[in-house]
Design a protein around this motif. Structure first.
Motif, PDB file in Angstrom:
ATOM      1  N   CYS A   1      15.085  -5.512  -6.765  1.00 17.93           N
ATOM      2  CA  CYS A   1      14.034  -5.486  -5.748  1.00 17.93           C
ATOM      3  C   CYS A   1      14.652  -5.477  -4.347  1.00 17.93           C
ATOM      4  O   CYS A   1      14.225  -4.714  -3.481  1.00 17.93           O
ATOM      5  CB  CYS A   1      13.112  -6.689  -5.927  1.00 17.93           C
TER       6      CYS A   1
ATOM      7  N   ARG B   1       0.789  -1.241   0.000  1.00 15.70           N
ATOM      8  CA  ARG B   1       0.000   0.000   0.000  1.00 15.70           C
ATOM      9  C   ARG B   1       0.819   1.287   0.000  1.00 15.70           C
ATOM     10  O   ARG B   1       0.387   2.299  -0.530  1.00 15.70           O
ATOM     11  CB  ARG B   1      -0.922   0.016   1.213  1.00 15.70           C
ATOM     12  N   GLU B   2       1.992   1.262   0.636  1.00 18.24           N
ATOM     13  CA  GLU B   2       2.725   2.503   0.863  1.00 18.24           C
ATOM     14  C   GLU B   2       3.961   2.671  -0.015  1.00 18.24           C
ATOM     15  O   GLU B   2       4.368   3.783  -0.283  1.00 18.24           O
ATOM     16  CB  GLU B   2       3.166   2.597   2.334  1.00 18.24           C
ATOM     17  N   LEU B   3       4.566   1.572  -0.423  1.00 14.91           N
ATOM     18  CA  LEU B   3       5.823   1.648  -1.159  1.00 14.91           C
ATOM     19  C   LEU B   3       5.540   1.870  -2.638  1.00 14.91           C
ATOM     20  O   LEU B   3       4.859   1.076  -3.268  1.00 14.91           O
ATOM     21  CB  LEU B   3       6.629   0.357  -0.942  1.00 14.91           C
ATOM     22  N   LYS B   4       6.086   2.948  -3.174  1.00 18.58           N
ATOM     23  CA  LYS B   4       5.798   3.324  -4.562  1.00 18.58           C
ATOM     24  C   LYS B   4       6.972   3.074  -5.513  1.00 18.58           C
ATOM     25  O   LYS B   4       6.950   3.504  -6.644  1.00 18.58           O
ATOM     26  CB  LYS B   4       5.406   4.810  -4.638  1.00 18.58           C
ATOM     27  N   ASP B   5       8.011   2.396  -5.058  1.00 14.72           N
ATOM     28  CA  ASP B   5       9.199   2.158  -5.881  1.00 14.72           C
ATOM     29  C   ASP B   5       8.873   1.171  -7.007  1.00 14.72           C
ATOM     30  O   ASP B   5       8.428   0.060  -6.738  1.00 14.72           O
ATOM     31  CB  ASP B   5      10.329   1.606  -5.006  1.00 14.72           C
ATOM     32  N   PRO B   6       9.086   1.564  -8.268  1.00 20.17           N
ATOM     33  CA  PRO B   6       8.753   0.673  -9.396  1.00 20.17           C
ATOM     34  C   PRO B   6       9.617  -0.593  -9.452  1.00 20.17           C
ATOM     35  O   PRO B   6       9.225  -1.574 -10.076  1.00 20.17           O
ATOM     36  CB  PRO B   6       8.999   1.542 -10.632  1.00 20.17           C
TER      37      PRO B   6
ATOM     38  N   ALA C   1      14.439   1.252   1.162  1.00 24.89           N
ATOM     39  CA  ALA C   1      13.185   1.680   1.789  1.00 24.89           C
ATOM     40  C   ALA C   1      13.045   1.154   3.214  1.00 24.89           C
ATOM     41  O   ALA C   1      12.026   1.399   3.863  1.00 24.89           O
ATOM     42  CB  ALA C   1      12.001   1.211   0.945  1.00 24.89           C
TER      43      ALA C   1
END
Length: 124
Positions: A67, A29-34, A74
């Protein structure tokens, strides 16, 4: 009189389990790293003093090394998210590690299939 068992190992397991559940939600929900695609957290191991947690993950798609790098970058952000969710005195520093267990299992299955196939050819 039986020796009293320590409650710590059980508590350690409960904390690790809660960290795994909360991290799964935070990453989704919170991590936006592609670079972080479809990640599955396989296990969490917490040190007895709760200072560090090894988080083992696998990926469905994407580069596991990228990843892993993104998740470790993060880690502070995710740890901060855990602070807000967990009600424990010390929230561990997170260390993300790519879990090769499913990869190894797939390789073993392929080896077994080849061995079975070559054995059936030998009996023909």
């Amino acid at each position: 009189m039986p020796a009293k068992k320590s409650a710590a190992p059980n508590r350690n397991f409960k904390v690790a389990d809660q960290i795994q559940r909360d991290l799964t939600e935070l990453i989704a929900r919170e991590l936006k790293d592609p670079r972080v695609g479809m990640v599955t957290l396989q296990a969490v191991e917490v040190t007895p003093d709760y200072a560090h947690a090894k988080v083992y993950f696998s990926v469905l798609v994407g580069d596991p090394a990228e990843c892993e790098e993104a998740l470790n970058q993060a880690a502070g952000f995710l740890r901060n998210g855990l602070f807000k969710r967990l009600h424990i005195h010390t929230v561990p520093t997170l260390h993300f590690l790519f879990d090769r267990t499913t990869e190894r299992a797939s390789d073993m299955n392929a080896l077994i299939a080849r061995a079975v196939a070559s054995r059936s050819k030998d009996t023909d």
